[in-house]
Every structure is written in C-alpha cells, then in structure tokens.
Motif scaffolding. Structure first.
Motif, PDB file in Angstrom:
ATOM      1  N   ARG A   1     -15.341 -16.050  -1.554  1.00 16.57           N
ATOM      2  CA  ARG A   1     -15.032 -15.918  -0.034  1.00 16.57           C
ATOM      3  C   ARG A   1     -15.665 -14.678   0.752  1.00 16.57           C
ATOM      4  NH1 ARG A   1      -9.005 -14.855   0.026  1.00 16.57           N
ATOM      5  NH2 ARG A   1      -9.586 -13.382  -1.580  1.00 16.57           N
ATOM      6  N   ASP A   2     -15.668 -14.747   1.808  1.00 15.33           N
ATOM      7  CA  ASP A   2     -16.414 -13.880   2.713  1.00 15.33           C
ATOM      8  C   ASP A   2     -15.486 -12.593   2.976  1.00 15.33           C
ATOM      9  OD1 ASP A   2     -18.627 -15.343   3.222  1.00 15.33           O
ATOM     10  OD2 ASP A   2     -17.538 -16.414   4.931  1.00 15.33           O
ATOM     11  N   THR A   3     -14.296 -12.654   2.598  1.00 14.58           N
ATOM     12  CA  THR A   3     -13.311 -11.480   2.468  1.00 14.58           C
ATOM     13  C   THR A   3     -12.423 -11.408   1.343  1.00 14.58           C
ATOM     14  OG1 THR A   3     -11.380 -12.801   3.647  1.00 14.58           O
ATOM     15  CG2 THR A   3     -13.160 -11.847   5.122  1.00 14.58           C
ATOM     16  N   PHE A   4     -11.802 -10.415   1.109  1.00 13.86           N
ATOM     17  CA  PHE A   4     -10.970 -10.134  -0.247  1.00 13.86           C
ATOM     18  C   PHE A   4      -9.885  -9.383   0.273  1.00 13.86           C
ATOM     19  CE2 PHE A   4     -13.584  -6.405  -0.057  1.00 13.86           C
ATOM     20  CZ  PHE A   4     -13.002  -5.303  -0.500  1.00 13.86           C
ATOM     21  N   LEU A   5      -8.945  -9.309  -0.545  1.00 11.67           N
ATOM     22  CA  LEU A   5      -7.444  -8.655  -0.619  1.00 11.67           C
ATOM     23  C   LEU A   5      -7.055  -8.682   1.007  1.00 11.67           C
ATOM     24  CD1 LEU A   5      -8.093  -5.345  -2.681  1.00 11.67           C
ATOM     25  CD2 LEU A   5      -7.020  -7.568  -3.178  1.00 11.67           C
ATOM     26  N   ASP A   6      -6.952  -9.945   1.656  1.00  8.81           N
ATOM     27  CA  ASP A   6      -6.614 -10.259   2.965  1.00  8.81           C
ATOM     28  C   ASP A   6      -5.153  -9.944   3.487  1.00  8.81           C
ATOM     29  OD1 ASP A   6      -9.150 -11.345   3.208  1.00  8.81           O
ATOM     30  OD2 ASP A   6      -8.387 -13.435   2.638  1.00  8.81           O
ATOM     31  N   PHE A   7      -4.376  -9.642   2.319  1.00 12.63           N
ATOM     32  CA  PHE A   7      -2.840  -9.395   2.844  1.00 12.63           C
ATOM     33  C   PHE A   7      -3.121  -7.731   3.101  1.00 12.63           C
ATOM     34  CE2 PHE A   7      -3.746  -8.946  -1.667  1.00 12.63           C
ATOM     35  CZ  PHE A   7      -2.872  -7.632  -1.974  1.00 12.63           C
ATOM     36  N   ILE A   8      -4.546  -7.076   2.845  1.00 14.35           N
ATOM     37  CA  ILE A   8      -4.204  -5.633   3.275  1.00 14.35           C
ATOM     38  C   ILE A   8      -4.962  -5.530   4.537  1.00 14.35           C
ATOM     39  CG2 ILE A   8      -5.352  -3.270   2.458  1.00 14.35           C
ATOM     40  CD1 ILE A   8      -3.356  -4.193   0.543  1.00 14.35           C
ATOM     41  N   ASP A   9      -4.359  -4.471   5.382  1.00 12.73           N
ATOM     42  CA  ASP A   9      -4.827  -3.956   6.470  1.00 12.73           C
ATOM     43  C   ASP A   9      -6.511  -3.975   6.571  1.00 12.73           C
ATOM     44  OD1 ASP A   9      -3.863  -2.511   9.444  1.00 12.73           O
ATOM     45  OD2 ASP A   9      -5.768  -1.997   8.612  1.00 12.73           O
ATOM     46  N   ARG A  10      -7.425  -4.415   7.545  1.00 16.18           N
ATOM     47  CA  ARG A  10      -8.717  -4.547   7.533  1.00 16.18           C
ATOM     48  C   ARG A  10      -9.252  -3.069   7.629  1.00 16.18           C
ATOM     49  NH1 ARG A  10     -10.547  -8.108   4.764  1.00 16.18           N
ATOM     50  NH2 ARG A  10      -8.422  -7.647   3.810  1.00 16.18           N
ATOM     51  N   THR A  11      -8.730  -2.213   8.288  1.00 16.42           N
ATOM     52  CA  THR A  11      -9.133  -0.918   8.408  1.00 16.42           C
ATOM     53  C   THR A  11      -9.251  -0.163   7.036  1.00 16.42           C
ATOM     54  OG1 THR A  11      -8.302  -0.545  10.659  1.00 16.42           O
ATOM     55  CG2 THR A  11      -9.014   1.495   9.657  1.00 16.42           C
ATOM     56  N   LEU A  12      -8.230  -0.573   6.251  1.00 16.17           N
ATOM     57  CA  LEU A  12      -8.034  -0.008   5.001  1.00 16.17           C
ATOM     58  C   LEU A  12      -8.864  -0.464   4.094  1.00 16.17           C
ATOM     59  CD1 LEU A  12      -5.901   1.998   3.880  1.00 16.17           C
ATOM     60  CD2 LEU A  12      -4.936   0.093   2.668  1.00 16.17           C
TER      61      LEU A  12
ATOM     62  N   GLU B   1      -2.079  -4.042  10.876  1.00 15.30           N
ATOM     63  CA  GLU B   1      -2.451  -4.124  12.629  1.00 15.30           C
ATOM     64  C   GLU B   1      -2.834  -5.516  12.855  1.00 15.30           C
ATOM     65  OE1 GLU B   1      -5.574  -1.603  15.561  1.00 15.30           O
ATOM     66  OE2 GLU B   1      -5.459  -1.281  13.580  1.00 15.30           O
ATOM     67  N   GLU B   2      -3.303  -6.325  11.773  1.00 16.81           N
ATOM     68  CA  GLU B   2      -3.792  -7.803  12.165  1.00 16.81           C
ATOM     69  C   GLU B   2      -2.438  -8.491  12.538  1.00 16.81           C
ATOM     70  OE1 GLU B   2      -6.846  -5.709  10.769  1.00 16.81           O
ATOM     71  OE2 GLU B   2      -5.026  -6.173   9.641  1.00 16.81           O
TER      72      GLU B   2
ATOM     73  N   GLY C   1       4.391  -0.072  10.201  1.00 13.20           N
ATOM     74  CA  GLY C   1       3.672  -0.461   8.826  1.00 13.20           C
ATOM     75  C   GLY C   1       2.834   0.900   8.443  1.00 13.20           C
ATOM     76  N   VAL C   2       2.470   1.183   7.365  1.00 12.09           N
ATOM     77  CA  VAL C   2       1.852   2.329   6.575  1.00 12.09           C
ATOM     78  C   VAL C   2       0.920   1.847   5.641  1.00 12.09           C
ATOM     79  CG1 VAL C   2       1.816   4.394   5.561  1.00 12.09           C
ATOM     80  CG2 VAL C   2       3.706   3.684   7.324  1.00 12.09           C
ATOM     81  N   GLN C   3      -0.341   2.329   5.881  1.00 10.13           N
ATOM     82  CA  GLN C   3      -1.346   1.958   4.873  1.00 10.13           C
ATOM     83  C   GLN C   3      -1.998   3.188   4.438  1.00 10.13           C
ATOM     84  OE1 GLN C   3      -1.783   0.120   8.144  1.00 10.13           O
ATOM     85  NE2 GLN C   3      -0.172  -1.089   7.361  1.00 10.13           N
ATOM     86  N   ILE C   4      -2.157   3.238   3.032  1.00 14.06           N
ATOM     87  CA  ILE C   4      -2.899   4.447   2.471  1.00 14.06           C
ATOM     88  C   ILE C   4      -4.002   4.222   1.372  1.00 14.06           C
ATOM     89  CG2 ILE C   4      -2.479   6.722   1.296  1.00 14.06           C
ATOM     90  CD1 ILE C   4       0.534   6.375   1.987  1.00 14.06           C
ATOM     91  N   VAL C   5      -5.069   4.730   1.445  1.00 12.28           N
ATOM     92  CA  VAL C   5      -6.158   4.669   0.553  1.00 12.28           C
ATOM     93  C   VAL C   5      -6.622   6.175  -0.088  1.00 12.28           C
ATOM     94  CG1 VAL C   5      -7.990   4.491   2.271  1.00 12.28           C
ATOM     95  CG2 VAL C   5      -8.431   3.593  -0.091  1.00 12.28           C
ATOM     96  N   GLY C   6      -6.631   6.210  -1.287  1.00 17.10           N
ATOM     97  CA  GLY C   6      -7.006   7.549  -1.695  1.00 17.10           C
ATOM     98  C   GLY C   6      -6.033   7.990  -2.689  1.00 17.10           C
ATOM     99  N   GLU C   7      -6.377   9.299  -3.469  1.00 15.45           N
ATOM    100  CA  GLU C   7      -5.852   9.761  -4.374  1.00 15.45           C
ATOM    101  C   GLU C   7      -3.914   9.841  -3.980  1.00 15.45           C
ATOM    102  OE1 GLU C   7      -4.890  11.290  -8.115  1.00 15.45           O
ATOM    103  OE2 GLU C   7      -6.967  10.809  -7.265  1.00 15.45           O
TER     104      GLU C   7
END
Length: 491
Positions: free
Chosen positions: A208-219, A363-364, A409-415
């Motif tokens: 597919r052209d995208t992955f992990l579609d349930f995650i916020d696109r900015t993340l 956000e989506e 909603g809250v999204q986090i990427v990182g340690e």
C-alpha cells in the motif's frame, strides 16, 4: 451441585484467557483452562508481545543505541552481537512469565489441561493431547481466547530458516547481514526497526501507499524521517510479484520492475484467527474470512449466549493490554456479576525504534468530524531531560477542542512514548482540558515536561476563559482641581 464439570471453560491461556480464568476463580467458580501447548501463556508470552519487546530491549542495550548521540554511531556495548545473545535474555524472560502465570493459576485453584480442544455440542469439548489421548469435559459457560496465527500465503516459499513468519523469526540461528520484511503493520515495523538498530541492512516492503493508517499522519511523518535516518529502506506502494529462494539469498521481484535481495525474509503481512479446529459449527457459530468471531462489544458474548470470545480472535484492537481487560469483563458477565465497564479511551503502543504511542483521536479523525480544534506540539529536545539523555528526536502532539478546551487526542513518538502516554490517558478519561497542563507543575527535568510545553503551545493560541481573566479595574472619575490657596495678607 452443578450438572457440569466446570462453571467456566476457557480455551486459550493468553492475556484475555488468563484474566478471565483468574477473575472467575476469584468469584469462587470452578474454572478449567485448556491450551494446546504444555506451557501456559499463549502467543503473547511465547511468540508475540513479550518476546518481541524483550528482543527490542536486548537490542537497544547491547548496541548502546541510547548512548550513540554522545559517543557516535560506532559506539556499542558489545562489539560482536550473535543470535544467542538475543535469545539468552529472551528465554529468561519467558521462563519467568510462565512461572508467574502457573503460580497465579495454582494460587487461585484454576485447573489446566494441555491439548487441542474442539466442541462436541453446546456444553461439551473434547481435548486431544499430544500423546493422542482424548478426554471430554463439560462446562456451563465457555470463553474462546485462542488468539491468532501467522498468515502464510502459498506464494511465499517458507523454509523455516531464511524465509520465515513472525513466530519462526525468533528462532533464527544467525543474525543476517541483510533482512527483507514484507508487511508494514505493527509486527513488521517493530522487527524491521529493531534490526536496523542492530546495523542490519533492512528493507521494509508495503504494497500500500501508506502504513499504520490508524496513527496520526504527523506522527507517521516524524517516524518515517527517523527510521530512514537510521538506515531503513522503506518501500511503499510496492506490490510483490514473486518471492524466490535462491539458496544463498532471497530475491523479491516488485511490480514496478525493481528487485530486492536479502539473506533473510520475514513475512509479516497479517494474522488469522485460531478457530479452524474448534468445530464451531457444532455450536452454531461462524467466523469471518480471517477466522475471527463476532461478539457483542460490551459483554463479549457471541451469537450463542453462553459462549464468549475475547482477545485477538475477535479482531481490532488486537492488543495484549485490551485483551487483559476484555477477559475480566467477559468473565464477570458470564458469572452474572456486575463490574466496572471498560474505558472508551485506551493507549495504543508500538514498540518500534523509536517507539510510538497514541490515545484518543487523531487530527485526521477530527477533520472528518468537523470538530474545531487546536494543536500543541513539543519536541523532546526542548526538554532538559532530553539533553541529559541525549535524545535528539521525539515529539509529543496534543489536540484540544476549541469549544470545550478538552483533550481530544495525544500522539507521541520517541524514547519512553509507551510510558508517557498514560498521563494523556488519565486526563483524557477524566475529561481534562488544556488548562490542566498549564496550571500543574511537572517534575524537572523529565520528558513528561513535554506535556507542559505542548499545553502552553496550544494555550497561547486559544481564547483565555473568562474565569482566568484579571478583573478590569474601574477607572477613577475625574475630579475638579482644588482652588488655589489665598495668598497671605502680608503678600
């Protein structure tokens, strides 16, 4: 005395089966857990959640990954890392998990039986052991918690060594110099990023052209940038035409004409419900095309009222954490005992490198629902703790309602993302607002300070509530100038 052997028979000892059995036992009901393996724990303990997270921690420790921002990319705790190094910690952890589970069952008087179970009629299951013996047991209520198995399509030449599925991957004899991962779902992404951290040349292919579609696109954008910077080759929109085992290497031919070669291939594109051997037709139950069982989401009852189903076998969200909750709720309902319902907001954790975690809406989703919102963003490098730890990347994003000021909603990427998310979960479930993060003090220095930074980022762009505004002081009325004093007579 009951006319059945047990009040509740649980098929499967994964997270949901485990909590259901213990909950029913604590309610003084007789419980039997049937598992096809002689060691309890299910997929979660033996091939899924616990092994993959243990492997991740081992990789990060042995490679010195967390210290490389200080000491350089060549820094390693152990110069030569072998497959046995990865397995040593893994087996110790799994042995401990099984020991704890067996102790819990013994302490709560839960009976266990090893073997493959299938329904004979509405209240009877037959269990076949590895030795070939069979026995029948009856139950008043049943819980199907059989989990899932890896999807193995015919066009993939699995051989158990160089072309493997997610279960076989953990038994590798040597760490490959190059790895192809097919499927950018949660499992594929986790393993691909772990081995990229081991400095293995990894190619992650997603048709597919995208992955992990349930995650916020900015993340996802932030995450994609980081994994590519870590050396992972991400191929999106690449349909697979052929996978060939060439002996000394595996070759994948893509529809766009390109070819990918690697020493090992991990196929991680989907899972199937473990229901084909349960003989569900004997009790009037059917499954979908992926072997999943339909249930009523509040009670986890199937179409047959005395039979329940929980965990991965019912589909989304297919998390060990939610399965633990589902088992408890299902057992209480089956035993006719009132209980506190599940919260609608639960955290989703992806143990990749870097890890990601979300809770609430993306956000989506807010855009689709036409919800007016504001965004607050913090970078881990803005925190003093981030500097101390050498965290070069990492982001926390919060979404707030412009109408109610509540966290959406809250999204986090990182340690530490999967740990930090629980602050958001608490505020979200307690209907907290952006003002909570502005009013409250966070330990200093911590990564959790990112909540304060993101909260202020949004707060400064949002209207200030009337109760927080300083009351305006009333203007003094102008007064007449006093008349000049009469001059002294002497003057």
């Amino acid at each position: 005395m009951s006319k059945f052997d047990y009040d509740l028979i649980v098929i499967g000892s994964g997270p949901s089966g485990r909590t259901a059995a213990i909950q029913a036992a604590k309610l003084k009901r007789s419980v039997l857990v049937i598992d096809r393996h002689d060691r309890l724990g299910g997929v979660s303990v033996h091939t899924g959640t616990i092994p993959s997270k243990t492997l991740r921690e081992t990789v990060l420790n042995l490679t010195g990954w967390r210290e490389r921002s200080f000491y350089g990319r060549s820094y390693r705790v152990k110069d030569s890392i072998k497959a046995d190094d990865l397995k040593a910690r893994l087996h110790m952890t799994l042995d401990h998990e099984v020991d704890v589970l067996e102790h819990q069952f013994n302490r709560n008087h839960v009976d266990t039986l090893a073997g493959m179970a299938h329904f004979v009629d509405a209240n009877t299951v037959e269990v076949e052991t590895e030795a070939g013996d069979t026995t029948q047991v009856t139950g008043e209520k049943f819980l199907i918690a059989t989990g899932t198995r890896t999807y193995r399509p015919d066009y993939v030449p699995f051989n158990g060594k160089t072309v493997v599925d997610g279960d076989e991957f953990l038994e590798m004899e040597e760490i490959p110099r190059s790895l192809i991962v097919v499927g950018a779902g949660v499992i594929g992404v986790e393993y691909a990023t772990m081995f990229a951290a081991l400095d293995v040349r990894v190619t992650l292919i997603e048709p597919r052209d995208t992955f992990l579609d349930f995650i916020d696109r900015t993340l996802i954008q932030e995450f994609t940038h980081q994994i590519r910077e870590n050396g992972l080759d991400l191929r999106l929109g690449s349909a697979i035409e052929k996978i060939e085992d060439e002996g000394d290497h595996i070759e994948v031919s893509l529809a766009n004409g390109r070819h990918v070669r690697g020493e090992m291939l991990l196929f991680a594109a989907g899972r199937m419900g473990n229901t084909e051997r349960l003989n569900l037709k004997a009790v009037g139950l059917e499954t979908d095309h992926r072997g999943r069982v339909a249930i009523e989401r509040k009670t986890y009852q199937t179409a047959v009222p005395h039979i329940y189903a929980t965990g991965d076998v019912i589909g989304h969200p297919s998390l060990a954490s939610t399965s633990l909750q589902q088992g408890r709720v299902a057992a209480c309902h089956a035993m006719d005992v009132a209980t506190i319902p599940e919260s609608p907001w639960y955290p989703y954790g992806i143990y990749s490198v870097p890890e990601m975690s979300t809770c609430g809406m993306s956000e989506e989703e807010l855009k689709e629902r036409d919800v007016p919102y504001e965004v607050g963003i913090a970078r881990f490098r803005e925190t003093s703790r981030g500097h101390i730890m050498g965290v070069e990347h990492g982001m926390l994003k919060m979404l707030f309602s412009l109408k109610t000021r509540r966290v959406l909603g809250v999204q986090i990427v990182g340690e530490g993302a999967t740990e930090l998310i629980h602050i958001a979960q608490a505020v979200l479930n307690l209907k907290g607002t952006v003002d909570y993060f502005v009013q409250n003090t966070f330990n200093y220095p911590t990564l959790a300070e990112a909540y304060k930074i993101a909260g202020l980022d949004a707060f400064n762009r949002m209207p200030i509530p009337d109760e927080f505004k300083e009351p305006k002081k009333a203007k003094a009325k102008p007064t007449e100038k006093p008349a000049p004093k009469a001059k002294k007579a002497a003057e």
